[in-house]
Design a protein around this motif. Structure first.
Motif, PDB file in Angstrom:
ATOM      1  N   ASN A  63      40.146  -5.778  25.729  1.00 60.86           N
ATOM      2  CA  ASN A  63      41.020  -5.540  25.158  1.00 60.86           C
ATOM      3  C   ASN A  63      41.957  -4.880  26.538  1.00 60.86           C
ATOM      4  O   ASN A  63      41.861  -3.859  27.035  1.00 60.86           O
ATOM      5  CB  ASN A  63      41.103  -4.172  24.096  1.00 60.86           C
ATOM      6  CG  ASN A  63      42.822  -4.311  24.250  1.00 60.86           C
ATOM      7  OD1 ASN A  63      43.677  -5.120  23.912  1.00 60.86           O
ATOM      8  ND2 ASN A  63      42.856  -3.276  23.516  1.00 60.86           N
ATOM      9  N   ASN A 112      46.273   0.169  22.549  1.00 63.31           N
ATOM     10  CA  ASN A 112      44.953   0.647  20.873  1.00 63.31           C
ATOM     11  C   ASN A 112      45.327  -1.451  20.202  1.00 63.31           C
ATOM     12  O   ASN A 112      46.402  -1.594  20.460  1.00 63.31           O
ATOM     13  CB  ASN A 112      45.115   1.696  20.884  1.00 63.31           C
ATOM     14  CG  ASN A 112      44.442   2.722  21.852  1.00 63.31           C
ATOM     15  OD1 ASN A 112      44.551   2.802  22.573  1.00 63.31           O
ATOM     16  ND2 ASN A 112      44.632   3.094  21.145  1.00 63.31           N
ATOM     17  N   ILE A 113      43.982  -1.927  19.399  1.00 62.90           N
ATOM     18  CA  ILE A 113      44.344  -2.482  18.830  1.00 62.90           C
ATOM     19  C   ILE A 113      42.631  -2.177  18.517  1.00 62.90           C
ATOM     20  O   ILE A 113      42.396  -1.331  17.997  1.00 62.90           O
ATOM     21  CB  ILE A 113      44.224  -3.939  19.199  1.00 62.90           C
ATOM     22  CG1 ILE A 113      42.962  -4.196  19.871  1.00 62.90           C
ATOM     23  CG2 ILE A 113      45.167  -4.974  20.154  1.00 62.90           C
ATOM     24  CD1 ILE A 113      42.124  -5.674  20.423  1.00 62.90           C
ATOM     25  N   GLY A 150      42.811   0.377  25.578  1.00 65.00           N
ATOM     26  CA  GLY A 150      43.640  -1.081  25.810  1.00 65.00           C
ATOM     27  C   GLY A 150      43.097  -1.065  27.149  1.00 65.00           C
ATOM     28  O   GLY A 150      42.240   0.167  27.631  1.00 65.00           O
ATOM     29  N   ASP A 203      48.092  -4.457  15.927  1.00 63.29           N
ATOM     30  CA  ASP A 203      48.303  -2.687  17.407  1.00 63.29           C
ATOM     31  C   ASP A 203      48.865  -1.651  16.471  1.00 63.29           C
ATOM     32  O   ASP A 203      49.194  -2.115  15.059  1.00 63.29           O
ATOM     33  CB  ASP A 203      49.332  -3.104  18.120  1.00 63.29           C
ATOM     34  CG  ASP A 203      50.772  -3.217  17.848  1.00 63.29           C
ATOM     35  OD1 ASP A 203      50.890  -3.505  16.918  1.00 63.29           O
ATOM     36  OD2 ASP A 203      51.561  -3.348  18.527  1.00 63.29           O
TER      37      ASP A 203
END
Length: 206
Positions: free
Chosen positions: A68, A96-97, A132, A165
């Motif tokens: 990511n 972040n995901i 991320g 997300d």
């Protein structure tokens, strides 16, 4: 009081982000498929499975390696005036995901895309965070070989991840493909790794 409108500085998010949808984000990369026990989430130089020959009844655990590259935005910016620095609230953990699912689709049967007509994707639900700024994850999943083998005996499958997300943005990772052949009584799946590396064998039990 002057109100400043800012955009989310999330790499890879295009104008479609305004609608809360991003398809095939090149910054969320599906590196390839390997085994959960041998997958290195931080490495971009490892052997991935390029093809497998399996018995249709075989149950084969695997891992989708995801990187990511989405980043967040620093919350402090200048408003280009004598007022100095202005704090702009940002979404927590913007880079972040969260992986929602792994999707497996029929891509070609016997070299023909038309061979996939009438097949439905396999969706494997997930709930996994991926950091991320180059964070990686090895997402373990078990494809249903009985369903996949019903698509054909010599086929290519397309694998990708769906994610969201920390706000409203949803999207799909890039895609990776895997050649599969099925042979009755083939026993344990035989694997070939790409890039002329040594064949990848399943991790042995301790």
């Amino acid at each position: 009081m002057k109100k400043i409108l800012s955009f989310l500085a999330i790499a890879g998010i295009t104008a479609s982000a305004l609608t809360g949808c991003v398809d095939d984000n090149q910054y969320v990369v599906a590196m390839g498929v390997t085994f959960s026990g041998s997958c290195d989430q931080s490495s971009t130089d490892q052997a991935y499975i390029s093809s497998m020959t399996c018995d249709p009844s075989n149950t084969e655990g695997a891992a989708l390696h995801i990187i990511n590259h989405i980043t967040g935005q620093v919350g402090w910016t200048s408003d280009s005036s004598s007022n100095g620095t202005t704090y702009e609230p940002q979404i927590p953990n913007a880079g972040n995901i969260f992986i929602e699912s792994i999707v497996i689709k029929c891509d070609r049967v016997d070299g023909e895309t038309s061979g996939c007509d009438g097949t439905d994707p396999i969706v494997i639900d997930m709930n996994m965070a991926v950091g991320g700024s180059g964070g990686g994850a090895c997402i373990g999943f078990t494809p249903d070989m009985s369903i996949i083998s019903s698509w054909g005996g010599d086929l290519v499958i397309d694998i990708y991840a769906k994610y969201h997300d920390a706000s409203l943005i949803k999207g799909k990772s890039s895609h990776t493909k895997l050649n599969l052949k099925f042979a009755k009584d083939a026993g344990v799946c035989f694997h070939n790794a790409e890039n002329d590396k040594q064949p990848v064998d399943p991790p042995t039990e301790p």
